[in-house]
Design a protein around this motif. Structure first.
Motif, PDB file in Angstrom:
ATOM      1  N   ARG A   3    -109.471  67.318   4.885  1.00  0.00           N
ATOM      2  CA  ARG A   3    -110.519  68.281   5.261  1.00  0.00           C
ATOM      3  C   ARG A   3    -110.415  68.725   6.709  1.00  0.00           C
ATOM      4  NH1 ARG A   3    -115.394  68.973   1.700  1.00  0.00           N
ATOM      5  NH2 ARG A   3    -114.906  67.835  -0.185  1.00  0.00           N
ATOM      6  N   ILE A  22    -109.538  71.592   7.935  1.00  0.00           N
ATOM      7  CA  ILE A  22    -109.315  72.931   7.390  1.00  0.00           C
ATOM      8  C   ILE A  22    -108.666  73.878   8.399  1.00  0.00           C
ATOM      9  CG2 ILE A  22    -110.416  74.907   6.260  1.00  0.00           C
ATOM     10  CD1 ILE A  22    -110.427  72.228   4.629  1.00  0.00           C
ATOM     11  N   TRP A  33    -105.306  69.638   4.501  1.00  0.00           N
ATOM     12  CA  TRP A  33    -106.339  70.092   3.574  1.00  0.00           C
ATOM     13  C   TRP A  33    -107.012  68.892   2.904  1.00  0.00           C
ATOM     14  CZ3 TRP A  33    -108.732  74.607   2.537  1.00  0.00           C
ATOM     15  CH2 TRP A  33    -109.523  74.653   1.386  1.00  0.00           C
ATOM     16  N   ARG A  79    -123.639  68.927   2.443  1.00  0.00           N
ATOM     17  CA  ARG A  79    -123.881  70.368   2.439  1.00  0.00           C
ATOM     18  C   ARG A  79    -125.364  70.660   2.328  1.00  0.00           C
ATOM     19  NH1 ARG A  79    -118.904  72.556  -0.775  1.00  0.00           N
ATOM     20  NH2 ARG A  79    -117.397  72.137   0.836  1.00  0.00           N
ATOM     21  N   SER A  92    -109.495  73.923  -3.609  1.00  0.00           N
ATOM     22  CA  SER A  92    -108.358  72.996  -3.718  1.00  0.00           C
ATOM     23  C   SER A  92    -107.510  73.329  -4.939  1.00  0.00           C
ATOM     24  CB  SER A  92    -108.847  71.555  -3.800  1.00  0.00           C
ATOM     25  OG  SER A  92    -109.459  71.176  -2.593  1.00  0.00           O
ATOM     26  N   LEU A 115    -116.137  74.194   4.480  1.00  0.00           N
ATOM     27  CA  LEU A 115    -115.146  73.452   3.709  1.00  0.00           C
ATOM     28  C   LEU A 115    -114.871  72.072   4.290  1.00  0.00           C
ATOM     29  CD1 LEU A 115    -112.666  76.383   3.089  1.00  0.00           C
ATOM     30  CD2 LEU A 115    -114.028  75.229   1.336  1.00  0.00           C
ATOM     31  N   SER A 116    -115.118  71.886   5.559  1.00  0.00           N
ATOM     32  CA  SER A 116    -114.827  70.612   6.217  1.00  0.00           C
ATOM     33  C   SER A 116    -115.832  69.527   5.880  1.00  0.00           C
ATOM     34  CB  SER A 116    -114.788  70.796   7.735  1.00  0.00           C
ATOM     35  OG  SER A 116    -113.725  71.636   8.087  1.00  0.00           O
ATOM     36  N   ALA A 126    -109.642  80.333   4.328  1.00  0.00           N
ATOM     37  CA  ALA A 126    -110.017  78.955   4.638  1.00  0.00           C
ATOM     38  C   ALA A 126    -110.418  78.821   6.104  1.00  0.00           C
ATOM     39  CB  ALA A 126    -108.877  77.999   4.296  1.00  0.00           C
ATOM     40  N   SER A 182    -116.416  76.489  -3.606  1.00  0.00           N
ATOM     41  CA  SER A 182    -116.488  75.087  -3.199  1.00  0.00           C
ATOM     42  C   SER A 182    -115.112  74.566  -2.768  1.00  0.00           C
ATOM     43  CB  SER A 182    -117.002  74.233  -4.357  1.00  0.00           C
ATOM     44  OG  SER A 182    -116.012  74.138  -5.365  1.00  0.00           O
ATOM     45  N   TYR A 183    -115.132  73.461  -2.067  1.00  0.00           N
ATOM     46  CA  TYR A 183    -113.890  72.818  -1.643  1.00  0.00           C
ATOM     47  C   TYR A 183    -113.031  72.460  -2.856  1.00  0.00           C
ATOM     48  CZ  TYR A 183    -110.716  69.295   0.211  1.00  0.00           C
ATOM     49  OH  TYR A 183    -109.592  68.575   0.531  1.00  0.00           O
ATOM     50  N   GLN A 184    -113.654  71.948  -3.916  1.00  0.00           N
ATOM     51  CA  GLN A 184    -112.904  71.548  -5.112  1.00  0.00           C
ATOM     52  C   GLN A 184    -112.242  72.755  -5.768  1.00  0.00           C
ATOM     53  OE1 GLN A 184    -116.055  70.476  -4.440  1.00  0.00           O
ATOM     54  NE2 GLN A 184    -115.495  68.378  -3.916  1.00  0.00           N
TER      55      GLN A 184
END
Length: 145
Positions: free
Chosen positions: A73, A75, A70, A143, A7, A136-137, A129, A2-4
């Motif tokens: 977003r 990416i 980042w 999603r 990150s 991820l964006s 990425a 996931s993005y989180q």
């Protein structure tokens, strides 16, 4: 991933990379004469101490730009900037093209090698990425399951 979660990985990786690069670049600048230099037949001359100091700021700005993009977003742009920042560590390989590089004291070897490793890590993250930029964006609410 996931993005989180990505990150968290990025912040950890950048934190370590910046910390190690500070140690490496400050040592390289302050103790410039203690580093081996390329021989007279080297294709590229050794950079000056001033160029080394300026390069750290340029590379780190690229990492900062990557972090900012980042967070927004963006990416693909973040990946490009992070790949640029990775050169800060990857360029450490150049130390080992000079005669006597393996004779440097152990702690200098350690921070140079760790800096190279950080460069590899940041580059791999940037490539991952970029490959996953579309997913991820998008914010999590958009999603598709």
């Amino acid at each position: 991933m996931s993005y989180q979660r990505a990150s968290r990985t990025l912040w950890w990786l950048l934190g370590v990379a910046v910390l190690v690069s500070v140690v490496h670049y400050v040592d390289n600048y302050v103790n410039y004469r203690d580093y081996p230099v390329p021989g007279p037949d080297a294709p590229v001359p050794a950079p000056s101490a001033t160029l080394i100091a300026v390069a750290w700021f340029v590379f780190t700005a690229s990492g900062g730009l990557g972090a900012m993009l980042w967070l927004r977003r963006r990416i693909t742009g973040a990946s490009i900037a992070l790949a640029g920042y990775s050169v800060s560590g990857l360029i450490g390989v150049a130390h080992y093209t000079a005669p006597g590089a393996f004779d440097m004291v152990w702690w200098r070897q350690a921070h140079v090698v760790v800096d190279i490793g950080c460069g590899i890590g940041v580059l791999l993250f940037a490539l991952w990425a970029a490959r996953n930029a579309t997913a991820l964006s998008r914010p999590a609410t958009q999603r598709v399951a």
